[in-house]
Motif scaffolding. Structure first.
Motif, mmCIF file in Angstrom:
data_model
loop_
_atom_site.group_PDB
_atom_site.id
_atom_site.type_symbol
_atom_site.label_atom_id
_atom_site.label_comp_id
_atom_site.label_asym_id
_atom_site.label_seq_id
_atom_site.Cartn_x
_atom_site.Cartn_y
_atom_site.Cartn_z
ATOM 1 N N GLU A 1 55.783 -34.840 16.687
ATOM 2 C CA GLU A 1 54.378 -35.121 16.412
ATOM 3 C C GLU A 1 53.414 -34.457 17.390
ATOM 4 N N SER B 1 52.991 -41.628 13.594
ATOM 5 C CA SER B 1 53.486 -42.296 12.395
ATOM 6 C C SER B 1 54.206 -43.596 12.715
ATOM 7 N N GLU C 1 41.535 -44.712 16.180
ATOM 8 C CA GLU C 1 41.602 -45.116 14.774
ATOM 9 C C GLU C 1 41.074 -46.525 14.572
ATOM 10 N N GLU D 1 42.594 -43.352 25.661
ATOM 11 C CA GLU D 1 42.639 -42.771 24.318
ATOM 12 C C GLU D 1 41.312 -42.137 23.911
ATOM 13 N N LYS E 1 42.783 -47.892 20.284
ATOM 14 C CA LYS E 1 43.025 -46.585 19.683
ATOM 15 C C LYS E 1 41.747 -46.079 19.014
ATOM 16 N N LYS F 1 47.798 -38.259 15.908
ATOM 17 C CA LYS F 1 48.049 -39.263 14.878
ATOM 18 C C LYS F 1 49.549 -39.543 14.820
ATOM 19 N N ARG G 1 45.688 -49.974 14.348
ATOM 20 C CA ARG G 1 44.969 -48.801 13.837
ATOM 21 C C ARG G 1 44.222 -49.093 12.543
#
Length: 475
Positions: free
Chosen positions: A121, A171, A229, A254, A227, A169, A200
């Protein structure tokens, strides 16, 4: 009936349990100093360790006569370094550090991570932060089994320290296998609040709620905002959660640290609008790990969180491993009391989805009556805590007791701003409650003859009774 500490701050204090305060005697002293809720951090230890801490908290509560709440903090998908070949490892600007997928590092500057898919990632140009953001790397190249990075901010790193990947991002699921096991243990042991790390989206919150529902657990779910997100989906997350934690440690890594103060204000404002409790956490009195007094900046930080509208502030290492856990709590409580003198009382007409609109209207009316007649105290009888929560959001400075015959509700009230819990006998009538409170107040110097008390009966507390407001004069 235990004596509620109405002399303490209205803003609640959450304290983390650790080696510096893990005996019933130590925890009892912390409750006396002002702690309302104790946090058990599942990132450290196993379920047997959590059980030992929970037993100590319950014993301390019994000893003091105050039903301290318990918050279990799920670790979530925290990515950490593996075991370093050399420790500590000094990383200077320009040095090369390589993450390998598996196997033993061949030299000091090869490291592993606890997240198996990390290399998959990462992309060239990504930023990698280590040691709570003190050390920064930029990814230069990625192959099948390796990601090579260059150090852009120097510092020292150690085994098992956290890895932050701002802008990447991931997973990985918000709930790991250990989190599910810990959540199930919490459900079986009557934990009051469960916080979920690295949320998130609202789906993460519902995933935890589904686990708890399957185990007939109605603990409050606290979503930790840490985060980018989460900030993008903040309103949906606040709607889904029962409360929010501004987890500034990882959030400040972050996102740009310069953005963190305004992010905190935005999170608190959304929680106020949606009538949800909010905890501000991380580095509130950081220097008190070793010092007996905080810095001026730290005192201002606590005060500003309260002025913004925080319901609670949290101590982490200050109480868990610090040299002065009791003093840290005492200092925080003192800052809170001084700051609260300048708070402005504002009736919040927003309606929580878990509180009946009639309950909200009657409670707000009771507050207005109490203010108009200069009442000495407000007494709120509540079965679930919803009525007490409405009063809490008003920020009225009138001392308020939340009365219930449910131990879980009493512990939950410990997170509600300005409400002190009082246990009563099951099915006590409104008249009996008024008599007991009046007697308690006179015996402890909190009330005198002629003082007015505004008494609010919440929905369902007394069978077949509707919400009611009664003005009672102490005889």
């Amino acid at each position: 009936m235990p004596r509620p500490a109405i002399h303490q701050s209205c803003t609640k204090i959450v304290a983390t349990v650790g080696p510096a305060c893990d005996t019933p005697e130590q925890l009892a002293e912390l409750i006396k100093a002002g702690v309302d809720v104790f946090r058990i951090n599942t990132a450290h230890g196993k379920i047997a360790d959590h059980e030992k801490k929970l037993k100590a908290i319950r014993a301390a509560s019994e000893q003091v006569g105050s039903p301290a709440g318990v918050l279990l903090d799920l670790a979530g998908p925290k990515i950490r370094l593996g075991e370093l070949k050399s420790e500590p490892l000094q990383l200077d600007i320009g040095a090369e550090l390589t993450f390998i997928r598996e196997g033993e590092p061949a030299n000091d500057f090869e490291v592993t991570a606890t997240y198996p898919k990390l290399i998959d990632e990462l992309q060239p140009g990504n930023t990698v932060m280590l040691a709570d953001g003190m050390v920064a790397l930029v990814v230069e190249s990625v192959s099948t089994d390796r990601a090579t990075c260059r150090v852009t901010a120097s510092g020292e790193v150690r085994s098992r320290q956290g890895i932050n990947l701002p802008g990447v991002k991931l997973s990985v699921s918000s709930m790991q296998r250990n989190d599910i096991a810990n959540a199930m243990w919490a459900a079986e042991n009557g934990i009051d609040f469960i916080s979920l790390s690295f949320v998130r989206s609202d789906e993460d919150v519902y995933s935890l709620k589904n686990v708890l529902k399957a185990h007939d657990c109605d603990a409050f779910v606290i979503a930790k905002i840490e985060k980018p997100e989460a900030l993008e989906h903040l309103e949906e997350i606040v709607d889904a959660a029962d409360g929010i934690m501004v987890a500034r440690g990882d959030l400040g890594v972050e996102i740009d640290v310069a953005e963190t103060p305004m992010a905190q204000k935005r999170i608190i404002q959304v929680c106020k609008e949606k009538v949800k409790p909010v905890i501000v956490a991380t580095q509130m009195l950081e220097s008190m790990h070793h010092n007996s007094t905080p810095t001026r900046a730290e005192a201002s930080d606590v005060a500003n969180a309260i002025l913004d509208g925080a319901d609670a502030c949290m101590l982490s290492g200050e109480t868990a491993v610090g040299d002065h856990p009791i003093k840290a709590v005492e200092v925080m409580s003192r800052i809170m009391r001084v700051t609260e003198r300048n708070l402005i009382h504002e009736i919040n007409h927003s309606v929580s989805h878990c509180v009946h609109p009639i309950t909200t209207a009657v409670t707000n009316a009771a507050i207005s009556i109490a203010e108009a007649i200069d009442a000495s105290m407000i007494i709120i009888a509540t079965r679930s805590g919803g009525t007490a929560w409405v009063k809490s959001k008003s920020r009225s400075s009138i001392p308020t007791l939340g009365v219930s015959d449910c131990p879980a509700t009493l512990r939950r009230i410990q997170l509600f701003w300005g409400i002190r819990p009082v246990g009563i006998e099951k099915m006590a009538s409104p008249a009996e409650i008024r008599a007991k409170i009046s007697q308690w107040g006179k015996e402890n110097g909190q009330l005198k003859k002629g003082d007015r008390i505004v008494f609010v009966t919440g929905s369902g507390v007394v069978e077949k009774a509707h919400n009611a407001v009664v003005v009672h004069s102490v005889e």
